[in-house]
Each structure stands twice: as C-alpha cells, then as structure tokens.
Enzyme design. Structure first.
Site, PDB file in Angstrom:
ATOM      1  N   THR A  49      17.722 -15.350  30.686  1.00  0.00           N
ATOM      2  CA  THR A  49      16.892 -15.869  31.272  1.00  0.00           C
ATOM      3  C   THR A  49      17.112 -16.237  32.866  1.00  0.00           C
ATOM      4  OG1 THR A  49      17.375 -17.443  29.130  1.00  0.00           O
ATOM      5  CG2 THR A  49      16.507 -18.692  30.948  1.00  0.00           C
ATOM      6  N   SER A 105      15.693 -12.079  23.170  1.00  0.00           N
ATOM      7  CA  SER A 105      15.494 -13.237  21.753  1.00  0.00           C
ATOM      8  C   SER A 105      14.271 -12.234  20.546  1.00  0.00           C
ATOM      9  CB  SER A 105      15.220 -14.302  21.876  1.00  0.00           C
ATOM     10  OG  SER A 105      16.336 -15.109  22.067  1.00  0.00           O
ATOM     11  N   ASN A 111      23.856 -22.409  31.548  1.00  0.00           N
ATOM     12  CA  ASN A 111      23.489 -20.030  31.437  1.00  0.00           C
ATOM     13  C   ASN A 111      22.622 -19.877  31.983  1.00  0.00           C
ATOM     14  OD1 ASN A 111      21.382 -19.124  30.090  1.00  0.00           O
ATOM     15  ND2 ASN A 111      23.348 -18.793  29.044  1.00  0.00           N
ATOM     16  N   LYS A 167      10.640 -25.807  18.652  1.00  0.00           N
ATOM     17  CA  LYS A 167      11.589 -26.580  19.381  1.00  0.00           C
ATOM     18  C   LYS A 167      12.263 -27.432  17.899  1.00  0.00           C
ATOM     19  CE  LYS A 167      13.055 -25.511  23.933  1.00  0.00           C
ATOM     20  NZ  LYS A 167      13.450 -24.787  24.062  1.00  0.00           N
ATOM     21  N   LYS A 198       4.572 -19.875  26.162  1.00  0.00           N
ATOM     22  CA  LYS A 198       5.719 -18.424  26.750  1.00  0.00           C
ATOM     23  C   LYS A 198       5.530 -17.629  26.175  1.00  0.00           C
ATOM     24  CE  LYS A 198       9.019 -20.767  28.086  1.00  0.00           C
ATOM     25  NZ  LYS A 198      10.504 -21.315  27.795  1.00  0.00           N
ATOM     26  N   LYS A 210       9.086 -20.466  16.959  1.00  0.00           N
ATOM     27  CA  LYS A 210       9.826 -19.750  17.580  1.00  0.00           C
ATOM     28  C   LYS A 210      10.975 -21.054  19.182  1.00  0.00           C
ATOM     29  CE  LYS A 210      13.517 -16.748  19.159  1.00  0.00           C
ATOM     30  NZ  LYS A 210      14.166 -17.557  18.336  1.00  0.00           N
TER      31      LYS A 210
HETATM   32  P1  NAD Z   1      23.216 -25.985  29.883  1.00  0.00           P
HETATM   33  O1  NAD Z   1      23.604 -26.717  28.678  1.00  0.00           O
HETATM   34  O2  NAD Z   1      23.953 -24.254  30.066  1.00  0.00           O
HETATM   35  O3  NAD Z   1      22.983 -26.019  31.538  1.00  0.00           O
HETATM   36  C1  NAD Z   1      22.750 -27.280  32.153  1.00  0.00           C
HETATM   37  C2  NAD Z   1      22.950 -28.035  33.466  1.00  0.00           C
HETATM   38  O4  NAD Z   1      21.622 -28.242  34.417  1.00  0.00           O
HETATM   39  C3  NAD Z   1      24.330 -27.858  33.375  1.00  0.00           C
HETATM   40  O5  NAD Z   1      24.886 -26.458  34.246  1.00  0.00           O
HETATM   41  C4  NAD Z   1      24.617 -28.845  33.243  1.00  0.00           C
HETATM   42  O6  NAD Z   1      25.154 -29.779  34.410  1.00  0.00           O
HETATM   43  C5  NAD Z   1      22.888 -29.387  34.315  1.00  0.00           C
HETATM   44  N1  NAD Z   1      22.667 -31.226  34.481  1.00  0.00           N
HETATM   45  C6  NAD Z   1      22.219 -31.326  33.296  1.00  0.00           C
HETATM   46  N2  NAD Z   1      21.426 -32.730  33.896  1.00  0.00           N
HETATM   47  C7  NAD Z   1      21.584 -32.720  35.162  1.00  0.00           C
HETATM   48  C8  NAD Z   1      21.358 -33.919  35.994  1.00  0.00           C
HETATM   49  N3  NAD Z   1      21.199 -34.292  35.645  1.00  0.00           N
HETATM   50  N4  NAD Z   1      21.251 -32.895  37.188  1.00  0.00           N
HETATM   51  C9  NAD Z   1      21.966 -31.921  37.420  1.00  0.00           C
HETATM   52  N5  NAD Z   1      22.072 -31.151  37.096  1.00  0.00           N
HETATM   53  C10 NAD Z   1      22.133 -31.351  35.599  1.00  0.00           C
HETATM   54  O7  NAD Z   1      21.572 -25.672  29.590  1.00  0.00           O
HETATM   55  P2  NAD Z   1      20.708 -23.658  29.739  1.00  0.00           P
HETATM   56  O8  NAD Z   1      20.538 -23.041  28.489  1.00  0.00           O
HETATM   57  O9  NAD Z   1      20.715 -23.165  31.263  1.00  0.00           O
HETATM   58  O10 NAD Z   1      19.496 -24.660  30.022  1.00  0.00           O
HETATM   59  C11 NAD Z   1      18.634 -25.579  31.091  1.00  0.00           C
HETATM   60  C12 NAD Z   1      16.930 -25.134  31.274  1.00  0.00           C
HETATM   61  O11 NAD Z   1      16.538 -24.095  31.038  1.00  0.00           O
HETATM   62  C13 NAD Z   1      16.524 -26.540  30.045  1.00  0.00           C
HETATM   63  O12 NAD Z   1      15.316 -26.152  30.902  1.00  0.00           O
HETATM   64  C14 NAD Z   1      16.299 -25.243  28.743  1.00  0.00           C
HETATM   65  O13 NAD Z   1      14.815 -25.699  28.171  1.00  0.00           O
HETATM   66  C15 NAD Z   1      15.701 -24.572  29.768  1.00  0.00           C
HETATM   67  N6  NAD Z   1      15.528 -23.210  29.560  1.00  0.00           N
HETATM   68  C16 NAD Z   1      16.492 -22.274  28.340  1.00  0.00           C
HETATM   69  C17 NAD Z   1      16.868 -20.404  28.812  1.00  0.00           C
HETATM   70  C18 NAD Z   1      18.055 -20.489  27.471  1.00  0.00           C
HETATM   71  O14 NAD Z   1      18.406 -19.150  27.438  1.00  0.00           O
HETATM   72  N7  NAD Z   1      19.167 -21.171  28.102  1.00  0.00           N
HETATM   73  C19 NAD Z   1      15.555 -20.125  28.193  1.00  0.00           C
HETATM   74  C20 NAD Z   1      14.914 -21.280  28.586  1.00  0.00           C
HETATM   75  C21 NAD Z   1      14.439 -22.400  29.560  1.00  0.00           C
END
Ligand code: NAD
Length: 417
Positions: free
Chosen positions: A187, A353, A218, A102, A90, A66
């Site tokens: 999240t 999920s 997100n 992944k 996790k 997953k």
């Molecule tokens: P997303 O694409 O929705 O948002 C990412 C954000 O980070 C955006 O605002 C983008 O502008 C910003 N960003 C990118 N590069 C940057 C930089 N160099 N400096 C500052 N900001 C920057 O992604 P997300 O889903 O919010 O995921 C963010 C993190 O959370 C990732 O590490 C992801 O693996 C982790 N995560 C996400 C989920 C989920 O359900 N979406 C679950 C667990 C972990």
C-alpha cells in the site's frame, strides 16, 4: 459536517451526474447489499468480555466481496459502510474481479496481551465463518490488525470449515502462512508510485523535494521509505504519540528505531534524540507546514476545511481512506492543489491482496520482484488513465476515479440486472 457514509454517497451521486449514468443503477450502488452486526463474547480471566463486530458487504457484481477488518474503539456502522463502499470503487478502478466489503471490531488492541488478542480474533473469525469464503467474501488487515491476526483468523475459519481448506479466505497473511511477498509494503509503496508518476507527467525532479506524513503505521512508513529512495526528504511526521518537524530532514530508520523501542513518535524531539532542531508540533501546525507533498496515512477526516485553508503544497496523496472532508476538498480544488484520491493512491494493498489470493488458489509462490514490478506498473497505469479521464470530463482525479469505477459497474448492471 455530514457523516462519512453520506459523504461517500454524495461522491457517488456527483460522479453518476458527471458520467450521465442510469438512475436505477445509482439506487443500487448507493446502498450496501448486506449489513451484518455481531456480538462477540470472549472469556478472559474467567470473565466474559463483549465486543461489537461488523461486516458490511457492499457489492459483489464484479466478484467476491473484498476488504479489511479494523480493530479500533471507534469502529461503527457508518464508518464501516463508507469503507466498504470505497472498496467496491477501488477494486473496480483497478479492474480487479472483486466487489467491496469491510469489517471491524470495537476494541483498543493495545489494551490486550498477544494471547488475549488471539482469543478475540479467533472468536470473531468463528462468527464470520458463515458469511465469508475465498469465493464469497475475503477480509484483510486494516488499522489495528496485522498479518498475525490474519493467520489466526484463517486457521480458525478452516477449523470450522471441514469441507475444504481455503487458504485464500483472508489475505495479508504472513509469508509462512500463505501470504504474498510484497504485500507488507504494497500500500505504502503504491502511494509513492503515484507520486513518481505525477512527477514524470509534470516534468518534476523529485530529488530534494520535501514531504510530510501523518500516520507512521503500515502505509505511512512504506510510503516514506519509498519516497526517500527517490531522493525526497521527510521534514515532518506524526502518529498517535505526537508530531515532529525538522526542516533539514528526518532519517526514516532513526525514527523507526525510536518507535520500535518507545511505541510511538512521542519523545523524538529535543537534544536527546540526536536532532537538535527537531521540534514537537501539533496536528494543525503539521498541516500548515510548507512541503511539496503531503501524505495523510492515519484515519478519516483529518484534512478539514480549516486545515485546507492553511495547506501549502503541490500535491496531496491520500494514503488513508477518506482523510479529506468534502468541504476541504472544495477548498483544495479552488486553491489548485492536486489530490490523488484514496481509492487510487492506496489501491496497491488490494492489488497485492489479489495477487496473494491468486497464488493461494493456484498453489504458487511468486518472486518478490515479480510482485513489485506488477504493482509498480499497475499503479502508474492507473494514475495515467485517471489523469486522462479527469481532463476529458474537466473534473478532479477523485471525480474521475469514481466515474471510471462506476461506469465499469454500470456496464454489468445494464446487461444483467
Ligand atoms: P496502522 O494501524 O498500521 O497505522 C496507523 C497509524 O496512524 C499509526 O502510526 C497510528 O499511530 C497513527 N494514528 C492513529 N490515530 C492518529 C491520530 N489521531 N493522529 C495521527 N496519527 C494517528 O494502519 P495502516 O494499515 O497504516 O492504515 C492507515 C490508513 O490507510 C487507514 O485509513 C487504512 O484504512 C488505510 N489503508 C490501509 C491499507 C493497508 O494495506 N494497510 C490499505 C488501504 C488503505
């Protein structure tokens, strides 16, 4: 600085030592079971464009692999292997019957139209088909991917899988296409719930406490909205367009409106934005700001040792995966700053999920409030069990989270392998 996958392997070695686990088990869990690399050709404007796709299946002893699919130009084998390993940890930490996986595609999604993104997503899904399935490997959204992309990929999978329709092969779908109520905010909300539990255990009143957020996608935005609902004040925020600081607090809806018209935070400073004292800062300045809680919610390796030296806060909650380097982690421990680690703090996403997958398999729809209540209580329980374990082993919450997850996996290894 060591590669990110090596750094996860070191986290595992360290926890195996703390929990005095079986060295043969350690050898298994240090390596992914399958590493799949694809060339994904897509015809656009009468020309072939070639993308590189990855799927790492780290471990499936607890259940199907997953984990998310990332669309980002820097996706590579090292990063995806690390992210897949964290997924195994996790799921085991949250007692979910899933393993870890992944994937990703080397692409800058902003460079493509919606129609082109659909073509690319469908082409990748077609290639993933033989390796995934609702009881085999279940992808989800991650950085750069959305519920719309999951909807296209689910449809493409089912177009190519004539045996039976599997709605649960992807999670993070839109509600209309079988997604779960509450998944979008899961999240970020889960991140905020760990802050709430920390405050409860430490007898801290969150009203008026300050926080900063790096990354306003997100995870970052839903964490911020939930913390704001607890009476906390966001004093700085940044995304790929830049960072803003306003000591008196930034209204989250104002900044979300700005992002929806401008595409990023860029420009949300100076007199025209309505916050006369809103100043533009850089990433180093952002991490040096004094705040009660810092939430990295963008990408890996953002809290480096140089930044850790300057950090002035009570709590760091890792919304992103792997935002803190190993060297920085050591410094934060010496400074007595508590870190709620990624595999705990952002596990609300995989939790909901899992609820989506259960609903798909049972052809059911749960009420939003039921989903959120389950999420909130699981996040609080998980925080508490790890807090207790960290006291038992006199270790950090990161180390305790790994010990808990690895001991669950070791039990299976010792009985069956
Ligand atoms: P997303 O694409 O929705 O948002 C990412 C954000 O980070 C955006 O605002 C983008 O502008 C910003 N960003 C990118 N590069 C940057 C930089 N160099 N400096 C500052 N900001 C920057 O992604 P997300 O889903 O919010 O995921 C963010 C993190 O959370 C990732 O590490 C992801 O693996 C982790 N995560 C996400 C989920 C989920 O359900 N979406 C679950 C667990 C972990």
């Amino acid at each position: 600085m060591v590669g990110i996958f090596k750094s996860v392997q070191n986290q595992i070695r360290n926890a195996v030592k703390i929990g005095k686990m079986n060295p043969n088990f350690e050898k298994h869990i240090l390596q992914p079971k399958n590493k799949i690399l694809f060339s994904v050709p897509v015809i656009m404007n009468n020309k072939v464009e070639m993308f590189e796709g990855y799927r790492i299946q780290h471990n499936n002893w607890l259940g199907p692999y997953k984990g998310g699919l990332r669309f980002h130009p820097d996706v590579n084998m090292d990063e995806v292997s690390a992210l897949a390993t964290w997924m195994t940890m996790k799921c085991a930490l949250q007692d979910i019957p899933y393993g870890g996986g992944k994937g990703g595609l080397t692409i800058k999604p902003q460079d493509y139209t919606e129609k082109e993104l659909e073509l690319i997503s469908r082409a990748f899904s077609k290639q993933l088909c033989e390796f995934i399935g609702e009881d085999k490997d279940i992808p989800a959204p991650d950085v750069g991917t959305t519920s719309q992309i999951m909807d296209w990929m689910t449809d493409e999978y089912n177009n190519n899988n004539k045996l039976k329709r599997e709605q649960g092969v992807f999670t993070g779908k839109s509600i209309d296409c079988g997604g779960s109520e509450g998944r979008e905010e899961a999240t970020g909300r889960g991140v905020a719930m760990t802050v709430k539990e920390w405050a409860k255990q430490e007898n801290i009143d969150l009203k008026g406490k300050t926080f900063t957020v790096q990354g306003f996608g997100n995870v970052g935005r839903f964490a911020a909205l939930t913390l704001e609902s607890f009476g906390m004040k966001m004093i700085a925020v940044g995304d790929s367009g830049g960072y803003v600081h306003h000591e008196e607090g930034i209204d989250i809806n104002d900044i979300l409106n700005h992002i929806s018209t401008e595409g990023s935070i860029k420009g949300f400073w100076g007199p025209t934005c309505g916050y006369a004292k809103c100043e533009s800062i850089n990433t180093d300045e952002f991490y040096a700001l004094k705040a009660d809680v810092i939430i990295p919610a963008a990408l890996e390796s953002q809290i480096t040792s140089e930044r850790a030296e300057k950090i002035d806060c009570q709590l760091i909650v890792e919304g992103a995966n792997g935002p803190t380097t190993h060297e920085a982690d050591v410094i934060l421990k010496e400074k007595g700053i508590r870190v709620i680690p990624d595999i705990l703090a952002n596990s609300g996403g995989v939790l909901v999920s899992y609820y989506e997958w259960l609903q798909n398999k049972q052809s059911m729809k749960w009420e939003k409030q039921d989903v959120l209540d389950k999420l909130d209580s699981k996040m609080g329980d998980c925080y508490n069990k790890i807090d207790e374990l960290s006291k038992k082993y006199n270790c950090t919450m990161r180390e305790a989270s790994f010990v808990y997850a690895l001991q669950a996996l070791e039990k299976i290894y010792n009985k069956t392998k």
